[in-house]
Design a protein around this motif. Structure first.
Motif, PDB file in Angstrom:
ATOM      1  N   ILE A 762      -2.612   5.476  -6.155  1.00 45.35           N
ATOM      2  CA  ILE A 762      -1.917   4.214  -5.890  1.00 45.35           C
ATOM      3  C   ILE A 762      -0.797   4.423  -4.885  1.00 45.35           C
ATOM      4  CG2 ILE A 762      -0.509   2.410  -6.937  1.00 45.35           C
ATOM      5  CD1 ILE A 762      -2.156   2.801  -9.503  1.00 45.35           C
ATOM      6  N   ILE A 763       0.009   5.483  -5.113  1.00 43.25           N
ATOM      7  CA  ILE A 763       1.122   5.759  -4.203  1.00 43.25           C
ATOM      8  C   ILE A 763       0.590   6.016  -2.785  1.00 43.25           C
ATOM      9  CG2 ILE A 763       2.946   7.417  -3.648  1.00 43.25           C
ATOM     10  CD1 ILE A 763       3.309   7.775  -6.685  1.00 43.25           C
ATOM     11  N   PHE A 764      -0.481   6.862  -2.716  1.00 38.65           N
ATOM     12  CA  PHE A 764      -1.042   7.207  -1.409  1.00 38.65           C
ATOM     13  C   PHE A 764      -1.603   5.960  -0.707  1.00 38.65           C
ATOM     14  CE2 PHE A 764      -4.590   8.606   1.301  1.00 38.65           C
ATOM     15  CZ  PHE A 764      -3.909   9.471   2.158  1.00 38.65           C
ATOM     16  N   GLY A 765      -2.327   5.121  -1.465  1.00 39.78           N
ATOM     17  CA  GLY A 765      -2.937   3.930  -0.864  1.00 39.78           C
ATOM     18  C   GLY A 765      -1.908   2.965  -0.347  1.00 39.78           C
ATOM     19  N   TYR A 766      -0.897   2.635  -1.183  1.00 37.32           N
ATOM     20  CA  TYR A 766       0.123   1.676  -0.763  1.00 37.32           C
ATOM     21  C   TYR A 766       0.943   2.224   0.407  1.00 37.32           C
ATOM     22  CZ  TYR A 766      -0.642  -1.578  -4.615  1.00 37.32           C
ATOM     23  OH  TYR A 766      -1.183  -2.498  -5.461  1.00 37.32           O
ATOM     24  N   SER A 767       1.228   3.522   0.370  1.00 39.38           N
ATOM     25  CA  SER A 767       2.032   4.077   1.473  1.00 39.38           C
ATOM     26  C   SER A 767       1.259   4.059   2.786  1.00 39.38           C
ATOM     27  CB  SER A 767       2.479   5.497   1.135  1.00 39.38           C
ATOM     28  OG  SER A 767       1.340   6.331   0.993  1.00 39.38           O
ATOM     29  N   GLU A 768      -0.078   4.268   2.743  1.00 38.66           N
ATOM     30  CA  GLU A 768      -0.895   4.199   3.958  1.00 38.66           C
ATOM     31  C   GLU A 768      -0.930   2.786   4.516  1.00 38.66           C
ATOM     32  OE1 GLU A 768      -4.846   5.646   3.542  1.00 38.66           O
ATOM     33  OE2 GLU A 768      -4.385   7.424   4.722  1.00 38.66           O
ATOM     34  N   LEU A 769      -1.096   1.802   3.595  1.00 38.60           N
ATOM     35  CA  LEU A 769      -1.115   0.408   4.027  1.00 38.60           C
ATOM     36  C   LEU A 769       0.205   0.032   4.685  1.00 38.60           C
ATOM     37  CD1 LEU A 769      -2.903  -1.302   1.003  1.00 38.60           C
ATOM     38  CD2 LEU A 769      -3.809  -0.994   3.310  1.00 38.60           C
ATOM     39  N   LEU A 770       1.294   0.486   4.081  1.00 36.22           N
ATOM     40  CA  LEU A 770       2.603   0.154   4.653  1.00 36.22           C
ATOM     41  C   LEU A 770       2.783   0.793   6.020  1.00 36.22           C
ATOM     42  CD1 LEU A 770       4.872   0.486   1.477  1.00 36.22           C
ATOM     43  CD2 LEU A 770       4.337  -1.605   2.721  1.00 36.22           C
ATOM     44  N   GLN A 771       2.145   1.954   6.221  1.00 36.73           N
ATOM     45  CA  GLN A 771       2.268   2.606   7.520  1.00 36.73           C
ATOM     46  C   GLN A 771       1.381   1.932   8.583  1.00 36.73           C
ATOM     47  OE1 GLN A 771       1.291   6.677   6.766  1.00 36.73           O
ATOM     48  NE2 GLN A 771       3.434   7.258   6.319  1.00 36.73           N
ATOM     49  N   GLN A 772       0.207   1.429   8.160  1.00 35.19           N
ATOM     50  CA  GLN A 772      -0.766   0.944   9.133  1.00 35.19           C
ATOM     51  C   GLN A 772      -0.668  -0.562   9.391  1.00 35.19           C
ATOM     52  OE1 GLN A 772      -4.566   2.200   7.617  1.00 35.19           O
ATOM     53  NE2 GLN A 772      -4.093   4.416   7.827  1.00 35.19           N
ATOM     54  N   GLN A 773      -0.177  -1.321   8.421  1.00 36.33           N
ATOM     55  CA  GLN A 773      -0.156  -2.783   8.575  1.00 36.33           C
ATOM     56  C   GLN A 773       1.245  -3.327   8.328  1.00 36.33           C
ATOM     57  OE1 GLN A 773      -3.241  -4.796   6.367  1.00 36.33           O
ATOM     58  NE2 GLN A 773      -4.645  -3.035   6.514  1.00 36.33           N
ATOM     59  N   THR A 774       1.380  -4.580   8.756  1.00 37.21           N
ATOM     60  CA  THR A 774       2.660  -5.270   8.552  1.00 37.21           C
ATOM     61  C   THR A 774       2.420  -6.364   7.522  1.00 37.21           C
ATOM     62  OG1 THR A 774       3.328  -4.818  10.797  1.00 37.21           O
ATOM     63  CG2 THR A 774       4.507  -6.592   9.657  1.00 37.21           C
ATOM     64  N   PHE A 775       3.249  -6.340   6.479  1.00 37.22           N
ATOM     65  CA  PHE A 775       3.126  -7.324   5.393  1.00 37.22           C
ATOM     66  C   PHE A 775       4.411  -8.129   5.307  1.00 37.22           C
ATOM     67  CE2 PHE A 775       0.350  -3.794   4.307  1.00 37.22           C
ATOM     68  CZ  PHE A 775      -0.820  -4.412   3.966  1.00 37.22           C
ATOM     69  N   ASP A 776       4.226  -9.277   4.681  1.00 35.20           N
ATOM     70  CA  ASP A 776       5.443 -10.089   4.488  1.00 35.20           C
ATOM     71  C   ASP A 776       6.326  -9.414   3.458  1.00 35.20           C
ATOM     72  OD1 ASP A 776       4.446 -10.631   1.961  1.00 35.20           O
ATOM     73  OD2 ASP A 776       3.479 -12.486   2.604  1.00 35.20           O
TER      74      ASP A 776
END
Length: 978
Positions: A762-776
């Motif tokens: 979970i930590i790895f997945g969320y951290s990758e998403l935060l690095q690759q995409q921009t979220f509100d």
């Protein structure tokens, strides 16, 4: 005619007067000689009678001392019974005393008893206890309040007049109390003064006394008077009636002797203990020649003993010889007087008398001469100038002369007594033989030189008696005996003793000589020096010897000595400690043997030695201590060790190995290696590994104890030594836990991989998403919250692992124990406890009056959090969790019980058995997150507090976890509030 007739009558009267005077002189001389010979014979008979009396006196005293010494041994043996037993009951005491066979072996003892020391505060409890033993009428008597009582609780034989003594307080009577106090305060055997025993009936009452020996409480000290007073348990004692005691003591021969015994140093009527004939002699002013008064020490108390000869004894005096001399002498004296008178008056009458009486006169003279010549003692007479007046055959022969003519008329001092044995001159003034008629006193010399005709001398013992005529000393009669043989025997004995002493001094032994009948002891110079004493300082009696023996060693030594004296054993040999001059104790080896006995076979004299074995004992103690140290180390080794001797048999096995395989030490010792391996094979679970001749092997066995069986994995290592006593050693290491740990590690890797993979993914997945995409902002916040929660989960897992690792290794400062009141601690925890996503709170039932406990507050909080978290985690949302805290008892000791009760899913019996295993999770569905370490951590922490954990659970109904924490010693035991 008238003048002539008057003249003739005058001459006739004158001749008659001269005849009477001459006859009177002849009669006086003859009677004087007769009296001298008669007196000499009478004195010899009197001396023999006196010697016989002296022997009988010493024999009587020796019998009394011997009998009292034997009685002391009875008391010492009785005290030994109490020392050897924690609690001597009535049956044990009765059986033991019956085994002594008192009536047969110890005549004169009224009984053997034990008086218990009863403090005033324990009086009623004592009486109640005795009545419960089957004596409903038992009571202490005489009545009265006293600080200390001494109730007679045991007395054997428990029958007859002895029943009157049951419950009697001897301490209440002053004479008895004096002896009991002395025995208690000085830890020695004592006897009382004169008393009347309570066993006496209303008939004839005998005087008596009691012998006491203190008994102290086991395992308590009694080296000082204060300790003896505080720790006295009671007294073993012997009651005596003097008439019964003396009944068989004197024997048949002493029917001719009167014996009186007085308590103390003064022979008064009040102190009279025993009078054989009922007519008191001592102290009445009339002292007979055949009477003696002696002081005797009996168990540190003085007795005065008076022994007198009865008329039957005096009648045994040999008067025959003296009477014969008197009769013969008087007869001859009268005959000589008549003969003289007749001769001077009438020649015809003299011729007639000579014709009629000469034969009888010759016969009587021959009788007197025969009497003098037949005696074995040398006898001669001297006048006031020292000239010889007569000499018998023994005298002539002993002095080396041919006939009496060689001596008669010659000065005896100048002939046989003119110089001393060393050749120095001896004057008439210094000649003690002449003292008899100079001072009018008898002279007795034990050893002086008498000179023979050939110029040689011999040692002699002689007696010189003055001769009287009309009250005046007219000379002396001398008798002597040659004591050469006696002196030679004495010298031989003395030389033998000197050689013995030199030999004993060479080996460093000390010699003692014990007169068993009198109790006196002689100690050699080497004996005194061995113990650091000057000559005669050690003492002179057997009591002195006993007083210097270490008290704890005396009972065994007394039994050893008694067994030898009674013939139960063939030798006396014992090791014990003796008090030396410097107040230190020396270990000695005592040996001895009986060297003489009485005519009846009783031991009379015993000789023995002391050998210093202090260094030997110290060496043995050092060896024992070293062996004990090695055994202690051996026993503490956590691994099993089996030692084989040079014959390949088991010679030693430690307790650890015995516990491993569930056998006793005795079952293994002495078996050979083949039998040992067979015993292991019987218990092996895996048989694919051959143990023979393998230096190292790993195998599993079933270890069976009295209560259970379990599987154990052992690693065996063979260590070859090939020494003189040991061939090899087998070293067994229990690797069951290591195997389990390996298995647990494997399980942990699997569990940890599963538990850590999910949050890490979970930590790895969320951290990758935060690095690759921009979220509100809202989405970013949700992802960051998830990352935070999963990080906390990982941290919790790691913290629990670290806590268990620290506790198991006992490394670092893991626990900080201090006295803490548990109620505020638990209240604070409950107030702050909160489960994420759960608004419920535990319902607390708390006894606020709990004692202080030794706790680590943080660790206890951690335990309660784990237990409460599990309770809430596995309980439905509509069910409560209760926390009960109150006093309880575990294994008979007070404790504080903390119970966490839920109404959740509960556990099956199989799950309950494994609940404390590390990494075990009862619920593996994943709906209840956890590491499986929580309850293992709870158990470790509580057991480190010397407490315990109990879990009661039923599947589908809930679980109760109870934690027991012990109350420290000394804390007030508070009642539970319910």
């Amino acid at each position: 005619m008238n003048n002539s007739s008057a003249t003739g009558t005058g001459k006739k009267n004158l001749r008659r007067i001269r005849s009477l005077i001459l006859s009177g002189l002849v009669l006086a001389v003859a009677l004087t000689v007769t009296h001298t010979l008669y007196d000499s014979a009478r004195q010899a008979a009197a001396q023999e009678l006196q010697a016989n009396f002296n022997f009988r006196e010493h024999e009587t005293i020796a019998r009394i001392q011997q009998r009292m010494t034997v009685y002391q041994q009875v008391l010492l043996a009785a005290r030994g019974l109490f020392i050897a037993s924690e609690n001597v009951d009535r049956n044990e005491f009765s059986t033991y005393i019956a085994s002594l066979d008192i009536d047969q072996n110890y005549p004169g003892i009224q009984g053997v008893g034990y008086a218990a020391a009863i403090p005033s505060a324990q009086k009623n409890r004592h009486i109640t206890g005795m009545r419960k033993q089957g004596f409903p009428a038992y009571s202490l008597y005489p009545d009265g309040e006293r600080e200390l009582y001494s109730a007679i609780v045991f007395i054997e034989p428990f029958s007859g007049r002895n029943l009157r003594a049951f419950g009697y307080d001897m301490y209440s009577e002053p004479v008895r109390r004096e002896a009991m106090v002395a025995a208690r305060d000085e830890n020695r055997l004592t006897i009382s003064g004169k008393v009347i025993l309570v066993q006496e009936t209303d008939g004839h009452k005998q005087a008596g006394f009691l012998m006491y020996l203190p008994v102290y409480k086991n395992q308590l000290p009694y080296t000082t008077p204060a300790e003896r007073l505080a720790n006295i348990a009671g007294w073993v004692y012997l009651p005596f009636r003097m008439g019964d005691l003396m009944a068989g003591l004197e024997g048949e021969r002493n029917l001719e002797m009167d014996l009186e015994i007085y308590d103390g140093n003064e022979p008064s009527a009040a102190a009279l203990l025993y009078d054989k004939d009922g007519i008191r002699v001592a102290g009445n002013g009339a002292v007979s020649r055949l009477q003696s008064t002696r002081q005797l020490m009996v168990a540190n108390r003085h007795w005065t003993i008076t022994i007198s000869a009865l008329p039957e004894f005096a009648a045994r005096m040999d008067q025959n010889k003296a009477g014969l001399i008197a009769k013969t002498g008087i007869t001859l004296s009268l005959l000589l007087t008549l003969l003289t008178f007749s001769l001077t008056n009438s020649r015809e009458r003299a011729i007639y008398i000579a014709g009629e009486k000469t034969g009888e006169l010759i016969k009587n003279a021959a009788d007197m001469r025969l009497l003098l010549e037949s005696t074995g003692e040398a006898i001669y007479g001297i006048d006031m100038q020292g000239n010889c007046t007569f000499a018998n055959a023994s005298c002539i022969k002993g002095l080396g002369y041919q006939s009496a003519d060689d001596l008669l008329g010659k000065n005896m001092q100048g002939l046989i007594h003119y110089k001393k044995a060393d050749g120095s001159p001896l004057s008439v003034e210094d000649c003690l033989i002449f003292l008899a008629f100079k001072s009018g006193q008898k002279v007795h010399i034990v050893d002086e030189a008498i000179w023979r005709a050939d110029g040689s001398c011999f040692p002699a013992e002689y007696w010189s008696y003055p001769q009287y005529l009309n009250g005046q000393v007219v000379g002396a009669v001398v008798t002597f005996i040659d004591i050469t043989a006696r002196k030679k025997a004495e010298n031989n004995i003395r030389e033998s003793e000197e050689r013995l002493n030199l030999a004993l001094q060479g080996v460093g032994d000390g010699v003692w000589d014990w007169n068993i009948q009198t109790g006196s002891m002689l100690f050699s110079k080497g004996f005194n020096e061995l113990h650091g004493f000057a000559e005669s300082e050690f003492g002179k009696t057997v009591d002195d010897w006993i007083s210097r023996i270490y008290p704890d060693d005396w009972p065994a030594l007394a039994n050893c000595l008694q067994a030898y004296l009674t013939g139960e054993t063939g030798s006396y040999r014992a090791r014990f400690r003796v008090l030396c001059k410097n107040n230190s104790y020396m270990w000695v080896l005592g040996r001895g043997m009986i060297v003489s006995r009485t005519a009846g076979g009783e031991p009379l004299r015993m000789v023995g030695t002391h050998t210093d074995i202090t260094e030997q004992i110290q060496a043995e103690q050092t060896i024992d201590e070293n062996k004990q140290d090695l055994d202690a180390v051996f026993a503490q080794i956590p691994d099993g060790i089996v030692v084989f001797d040079h014959q390949d048999k088991v010679s030693h096995v430690n307790d650890t190995f015995c516990n491993m395989i569930g056998l006793q030490n005795q079952q293994l010792l002495g078996i050979d290696e083949a039998a040992f391996n067979a015993m292991l094979l019987e218990r092996r679970v895996n048989d694919d590994d051959n143990l023979d001749n393998k230096r190292q092997a790993v195998f599993s066995i079933t270890s069976t104890t009295n209560t259970s069986s379990n599987l154990m994995t052992l690693q065996r290592t063979l260590i070859g030594l090939n020494q003189r006593r040991i061939s090899h050693i087998l070293y067994f290491r229990d690797i069951t836990n290591e195997s389990l740990v390996e298995r647990m590690k494997s399980e942990f890797v699997s569990t940890a991989a599963h538990e850590l993979r999910t949050p890490m993914s979970i930590i790895f997945g969320y951290s990758e998403l935060l690095q690759q995409q921009t979220f509100d902002e809202a989405a970013q916040k949700r992802m960051m919250t998830a990352i935070n929660e999963q990080s906390k989960s990982i941290i919790n897992i790691l913290n629990e692992l670290l806590d268990i690792a620290r506790i198991e290794a006992r490394a670092g400062k893991v626990f900080n124990l201090e006295l803490i009141r548990p109620a505020p601690l638990i209240q604070e925890l409950v107030d702050s406890f909160m489960m994420a996503g759960d608004e419920r709170r535990p319902h607390l039932h708390l006894n606020s009056a709990l004692p202080e406990l030794m706790l680590d507050s943080e660790k206890i909080k951690q335990v309660l959090k784990n237990c409460l978290s599990n309770a809430f985690k596995f309980s439905p949302a509509d069910q409560d969790v209760n926390l009960y805290v109150d006093m309880a008892e575990t294994e008979g000791k007070p404790a504080v019980a903390i119970a966490i009760e839920d109404h959740g899913i509960g556990m099956t019996p199989e799950q309950l058995d494994r609940v404390f295993e590390k990494f075990y999770r009862a619920n593996t569905s994943g709906k209840s997150p956890g590491t499986g370490l929580g309850m293992a951590l709870v158990k470790e922490i509580i057991e480190h507090h010397n407490g315990s954990v109990q879990i009661n659970s039923e599947y589908g109904k809930g679980t109760t976890v109870t934690l027991y924490l012990p109350v420290p010693e000394g804390a007030p035991a508070l009642s539970a509030t319910g």
